[in-house]
Write an enzyme that holds these catalytic residues in place. Structure first.
Site, PDB file in Angstrom:
ATOM      1  N   HIS A  67     -15.069  64.053  27.351  1.00 17.95           N
ATOM      2  CA  HIS A  67     -15.348  64.095  28.791  1.00 17.95           C
ATOM      3  C   HIS A  67     -15.003  65.473  29.334  1.00 17.95           C
ATOM      4  CE1 HIS A  67     -11.004  62.859  30.259  1.00 17.95           C
ATOM      5  NE2 HIS A  67     -10.970  63.772  29.315  1.00 17.95           N
TER       6      HIS A  67
ATOM      7  N   SER B 124     -10.465  62.332  24.730  1.00 19.84           N
ATOM      8  CA  SER B 124     -10.200  63.502  25.555  1.00 19.84           C
ATOM      9  C   SER B 124      -9.774  64.695  24.687  1.00 19.84           C
ATOM     10  CB  SER B 124      -9.118  63.134  26.581  1.00 19.84           C
ATOM     11  OG  SER B 124      -8.918  64.155  27.515  1.00 19.84           O
TER      12      SER B 124
END
Length: 327
Positions: A106, A83
């Site tokens: 993501h 992330s």
């Protein structure tokens, strides 16, 4: 106060460790940026990552600060860089990853409670944040924007070979025994082997380059295969210790005030930009009030309006008074 990062000087440069959730424990990137900025100009930096991500706004501020740093930056992914942590990794001039470590990208996500307009505002903010993230991933990998955007939308986990093939890293190192003490199961596509390994210690490979000192404040520790020399100096040593503590306390208090103001205004996505610009609380209040004035719809008294009655304090008054005594 417990922190998610450590910055320490070494004879050959500085070592920066992010071994926890970015923005945890109420410690924002403001303190990180202050300590990074205190390093001598051109200092080489070894940035070691083992993090599930965290605040994307903090990550963007850290990425920009690292890109501005004049010294060589080598990133070591010691377990996972997921992330927001994967975006920070992209600031490295060289990125090294053990063959069984993981990197994940993501789409950014966020929470909002309010009207349909509040929802649309959040969606627009997330689109802008994604655009910034895509730019960073593209700059490192050289891949087209639409390919990166698709990988982000799919929540893509990459081992070292995948990351090398896609251009996200520059070199593969010897494997480590994985055990990230993070809740990676909350991600929808987390690799099963990483989920299963979420409780044990991390054992680095038998090489000096992958064996930093253990980190007392992190959720995960790395035990070095061979002793690592003590730093010749430290940013926290001697008289600098008390000065650094005072500076850090001040920047943390300021950052919390900025974040609280933005949350109260329903614009949490703006906090990262205000902190990066080192805006004063008065400037933050003025910007939030100006933005609200531009977006407030006209209220016609002929129609009954939902929400609190006339006794409630106006939104602008709340913002204007908030933190006045602290500012």
């Amino acid at each position: 106060m417990k922190s998610w990062y450590t910055i320490r000087a070494r004879a050959s440069g500085a070592e920066v460790l992010i071994y926890d959730e970015i923005g945890a424990y109420g410690v924002t990137a403001k303190g990180f940026l202050a300590e990074l900025g205190a390093l001598p100009e051109g200092t080489p930096v070894d940035l070691r990552l083992n993090s599930p991500g965290g605040s994307v706004f903090d990550a963007v501020a850290i990425y920009n600060a690292l890109k501005r740093h004049a010294g060589e930056i080598t990133v070591w992914i010691d377990g996972i860089a997921a992330s927001a942590a994967s975006y920070i990794a992209m600031a490295g001039d060289q990125i090294v990853m053990p063959e069984n470590a993981f990197l994940m990208i993501h789409d950014p996500s966020g929470l909002v409670m309010g009207t349909a307009e509040d929802m649309r505002t959040m969606a627009e903010a997330l689109d802008k944040v994604k655009g910034s993230l895509v730019t960073g991933y593209v700059a490192k990998s050289g891949k087209p924007e639409d390919e990166i955007a698709a990988l982000m939308a799919a929540e893509t986990w990459l081992d070292a070979q995948d990351a090398l093939d896609l251009g996200f890293i520059d070199r593969i190192a010897a494997p480590v025994t994985l055990a990230a003490a993070f809740d990676v199961a909350r991600f929808r596509n987390a690799p099963p082997e990483l989920v299963e390994a979420a409780a044990g210690p991390v054992e680095p490979a038998e090489t000096a380059e992958t064996a930093p000192e253990g980190v007392a404040d992190g959720n995960t520790q790395l035990t070095p295969a061979s002793p690592v020399p003590e730093p010749a100096s430290s940013v926290a040593d001697g008289n600098a210790s008390s000065d650094a503590a005072v500076v850090r306390a001040e920047v943390i208090a300021h950052a919390r005030a900025v974040i609280d103001l933005c949350r109260l205004a329903g614009q949490p996505q703006r906090a990262g930009r205000f902190l990066e610009e080192d805006a004063s609380l008065d400037a933050v209040r003025a910007a939030l009030l100006a933005a609200r004035a531009q977006t407030d719809p006209e209220i016609f008294p002929a129609h009954a309006q939902p929400g609190p009655g006339p006794s409630a304090r106006p939104w602008g008054d709340v913002i204007a008074r908030t933190f006045r005594q602290k500012g």
